[in-house]
Motif scaffolding. Structure first.
Motif, PDB file in Angstrom:
ATOM      1  N   UNK A 632      43.329 -34.460  -5.203  1.00 60.20           N
ATOM      2  CA  UNK A 632      42.590 -33.241  -4.830  1.00 60.20           C
ATOM      3  C   UNK A 632      43.410 -32.003  -5.178  1.00 60.20           C
ATOM      4  N   UNK A 633      44.725 -32.057  -4.931  1.00 58.76           N
ATOM      5  CA  UNK A 633      45.594 -30.913  -5.239  1.00 58.76           C
ATOM      6  C   UNK A 633      45.596 -30.631  -6.741  1.00 58.76           C
ATOM      7  N   UNK A 634      45.542 -31.699  -7.513  1.00 58.23           N
ATOM      8  CA  UNK A 634      45.497 -31.530  -8.975  1.00 58.23           C
ATOM      9  C   UNK A 634      44.205 -30.844  -9.394  1.00 58.23           C
ATOM     10  N   UNK A 635      43.088 -31.266  -8.768  1.00 60.48           N
ATOM     11  CA  UNK A 635      41.789 -30.647  -9.079  1.00 60.48           C
ATOM     12  C   UNK A 635      41.747 -29.201  -8.593  1.00 60.48           C
ATOM     13  N   UNK A 636      42.410 -28.950  -7.467  1.00 56.04           N
ATOM     14  CA  UNK A 636      42.391 -27.615  -6.863  1.00 56.04           C
ATOM     15  C   UNK A 636      43.027 -26.574  -7.785  1.00 56.04           C
ATOM     16  N   UNK A 637      44.090 -26.980  -8.472  1.00 55.41           N
ATOM     17  CA  UNK A 637      44.795 -26.043  -9.345  1.00 55.41           C
ATOM     18  C   UNK A 637      43.936 -25.564 -10.513  1.00 55.41           C
ATOM     19  N   UNK A 638      42.963 -26.384 -10.901  1.00 55.87           N
ATOM     20  CA  UNK A 638      42.132 -26.055 -12.056  1.00 55.87           C
ATOM     21  C   UNK A 638      40.725 -25.592 -11.651  1.00 55.87           C
TER      22      UNK A 638
END
Length: 717
Positions: A632-638
């Motif tokens: 989720x954190x990876x998706x949040x950055x983009x």
């Protein structure tokens, strides 16, 4: 005259046997609870009159002319000769906490017959024998604690390990009992006012019986009982008055600290001043309710609606508790049949208060039979409920949900038809917001009391009163076990500290007692507070271990008594203690092994019961959630600003789940470690007992010297 008595006892035995057999053998037709009440009364009377007296005068030889520790020491603080009725009340109040109410209610999911057999047979042949004989051996050893007696009679190493295990079990038990009280009294001004008023009432009774009218137990009892009824009555008025209700309304963490303070102060006060009269007062209420219930059942004649045997749940798949009928039914019922906690009371406060040796039969054996009677009443209360209602109250929200329609549908699919309207109507009648998932035993018992008593006293309009009255009296009684348990754990800590620095073991030393009390309250208070602030951790993680550890302690106590009987030259009577000890130890050790088995794919029951398996599942779930958070954190950055808010909320929810699972993981690991330690301790005691009984281990008997009561009285005069 003797022939007539024998004929009378024969008919009592015949009546009890006939009712017992009818309950066991009937098939299909409705069965009235009257048969269980009559059977229980007959079995208890026969057990006390024949088996109890056999043990008292044939096996151990009670001597009315032998001075007790209360007479010899008589310090006015802990050693106080106490009227046998008052001491019976103290013993009964201290041992009859949550166990005899909760255990039978939970076990009712398997039907009334298995629980009935174990409560009656186990209570007479195991539990009462256990309590009575531990009281006896402690009385003959200056009121020494269980751990100290194991050390003296079975060896220093065995005793030292046992003392640590017993102390750990004691802390778990007190914390659990205190948590039940916190749950009952949180945000309940009626309940807290009534409980609070028992403190000044008990102090007044203690002063009245010691100074104002010495020895007038009857007078003090009547006054105390009237004041208690008035406190219950005016408690309702307090709850309706916004100003007064504010002063008696507290949340769970605040109540936890209040109960810690209560346990601390009550354990330091002289037993005659507060503990004994308060327990006597509480006994009036509980025994009164149980006696009234017995007569009400004879009058109302309610039928059992729960099946005789619930075959579908014997394998351990029931929604109320997990585990097969053997060993977990016997472990779950706990205090209603036999309890190790009772050994701590029978070697704690009670042996220091016995006025005469002969009173030990009435206090030890009799109080346990009374508790077994409470368990029978709890079983009746659970089994006269519609099974659908029973499972609605005792199943967790994880299984049935919080929606009334959904819950009724799930329970009906289990084979116990119930409608949302039936649940709603009962909820309205007792004046509650909901009865779904009111687990813990107390609400079920209160419902049973309500359904019986309202038919005699007050009708439907009084159902709310009777329900809340039953809840209040349960909280009052459980609290008496907390103060007695704290005082007993104080003695245990002094025994342990005395091995490090001898003056700390002196129970007459005020400062040593103060230090031991601080340690005791700090230990159980920590777990209590954790439970109050964190519903997913703290004390709740220790509850599954309670049953196994409690029964292991009972087994160890019976082994200690067996070793002492062998040393006394009573080997021909060893069957009295070894038969129940062997059964209890087989059940608990088998249950303990199941609680430390590793996770096994497809083994649903094993994985549910085992602490190790649960911890492993918690660990896997935590790892999975951590991976999901990283994704989720990876998706949040983009993502866009709007999506970032959504992702942040998802992260917070998953972090909370990880926190809850971490508490569960730690609790289950702790349970597993403690379970292994308790089992190893039990095995050590078993080896020592066998060695002593066959003569391979030779340790002298440590009984106190004989002191003639008449000579002692003459010296004191």
């Amino acid at each position: 005259m003797r022939v007539l008595k024998k004929i009378l006892w024969f008919f009592v035995a015949l009546l009890g046997a006939a009712c017992f057999c009818y309950l066991a053998l009937q098939n299909g037709e409705k069965v009235s609870a009257i048969y269980l009440v009559v059977s229980a009364i007959c079995i208890y009377v026969i057990g006390y009159r024949i088996y109890g007296r056999f043990i008292a005068f044939k096996v151990i030889g009670l001597d009315k002319n032998r001075a007790t520790p209360a007479k010899i020491e008589n310090d006015g603080q802990n050693f106080v000769p106490t009227n046998k009725i008052v001491l019976f009340s103290h013993q009964f109040a201290a041992i009859a906490g949550a166990g005899p109410l909760v255990g039978p209610v939970l076990a009712a999911q398997m039907g009334y017959l298995p629980s009935m057999i174990w409560i009656l047979v186990g209570g007479v042949l195991a539990g009462a024998v256990h309590d009575f004989l531990v009281l006896f051996i402690s009385m003959r050893r200056k009121g020494r604690s269980l751990g100290e007696m194991i050390k003296d009679e079975m060896g220093g190493f065995t005793g030292g390990v046992a003392m640590l295990a017993i102390f750990g079990i004691m802390i778990i038990i007190i914390a659990i009992l205190a948590m039940v009280v916190v749950k009952s009294l949180a945000n309940s001004p009626w309940g807290l006012f009534t409980i609070a008023m028992t403190i000044p009432i008990a102090i007044f009774m203690g002063i009245y019986m010691r100074f104002i009218r010495p020895g007038r137990v009857g007078e003090a009892s009547i006054i105390g009982f009237i004041l208690l009824l008035l406190s219950i009555h005016y408690g309702h008025d307090v709850s309706l008055n916004p100003t007064l209700a504010h002063f008696f309304t507290f949340d769970q963490p605040t109540l936890a600290f209040m109960i810690m303070g209560y346990g601390f102060i009550s354990s330091l006060l002289p037993v005659w001043f507060f503990l004994a009269p308060r327990d006597y007062l509480a006994t009036f209420l509980k025994m009164g309710v149980i006696v009234v219930m017995a007569f009400a059942i004879l009058f109302v004649a309610p039928d059992f609606l729960m099946p005789k045997i619930n075959y579908q749940y014997l394998d351990g798949t029931g929604p109320v508790f997990a585990g097969s009928i053997f060993p977990f039914l016997f472990i779950t019922i706990a205090c209603g049949a036999i309890s190790g906690f009772h050994a701590l009371i029978s070697s704690g406060t009670s042996p220091k208060m016995l006025e005469n040796e002969k009173h030990a039969l009435f206090v030890g054996y009799g109080a346990m039979l009374a508790e077994s009677g409470v368990a029978i009443m709890a079983l009746i209360c659970a089994c006269i409920l519609h099974p659908g209602i029973y499972f609605a109250v005792n199943s967790s929200s994880a299984l049935i949900g919080t929606d009334l329609v959904h819950a009724a549908k799930v329970i009906s699919e289990w084979g116990f038809l119930v409608t949302p309207e039936e649940i709603t109507q009962l909820t309205k009648d007792i004046g509650e917001q909901t009865i779904l998932s009111r687990t813990g035993g107390a609400p079920t018992f209160a419902l049973g009391v309500t359904l019986i008593l309202h038919k005699i006293f007050g009708g439907v309009e009084f159902m709310g009163f009777w329900y809340h009255f039953a809840i209040l009296f349960e909280a009052l009684f459980i609290l008496t076990a907390v103060d007695a348990g704290t005082r007993t754990s104080k003695f245990m800590i002094q025994d342990i500290l005395g091995n490090v620095y001898k003056p700390l073991g002196n129970i007459h030393n005020v400062w040593a007692g103060l230090l031991a009390t601080i340690i005791s309250v700090s230990c159980w208070g920590y777990f209590l507070y954790q439970g109050a602030i964190d519903p997913n951790g703290g004390i709740y993680t220790l509850w599954p271990l309670f049953g196994v550890s409690n029964q292991m302690l009972a087994g160890m106590s019976l082994l200690l008594v067996s070793a002492i009987l062998a040393k006394m030259g009573k080997k021909k009577f060893l069957w009295v203690t070894l038969v129940p000890a062997i059964f209890v130890l087989i059940a608990t050790l088998y249950g303990g092994i199941q609680k430390i088995l590793p996770y096994e794919e497809g083994a649903k029951i094993q994985n549910t019961v085992s602490h190790v398996a649960t911890a492993q599942m918690n660990k896997k779930a935590i790892e999975k959630l951590e991976d999901e958070i990283a994704s989720i954190k990876s998706q949040k950055q983009q993502s866009s600003q709007e999506d970032q808010i959504k992702f942040e909320k998802q992260i917070q929810e998953k972090e909370q789940q990880i926190s809850n699972l971490s508490h569960s993981w730690f609790g289950n690991v702790l349970d597993a470690v403690l379970c292994i330690f308790f089992m190893l301790t039990t095995l050590l005691v078993i080896v020592s007992c066998i060695g002593i009984c066959i003569g391979k281990i030779k340790i002298p008997l440590k009984e106190s010297p004989y002191v003639d009561l008449n000579s002692l009285n003459a010296k004191q005069v």
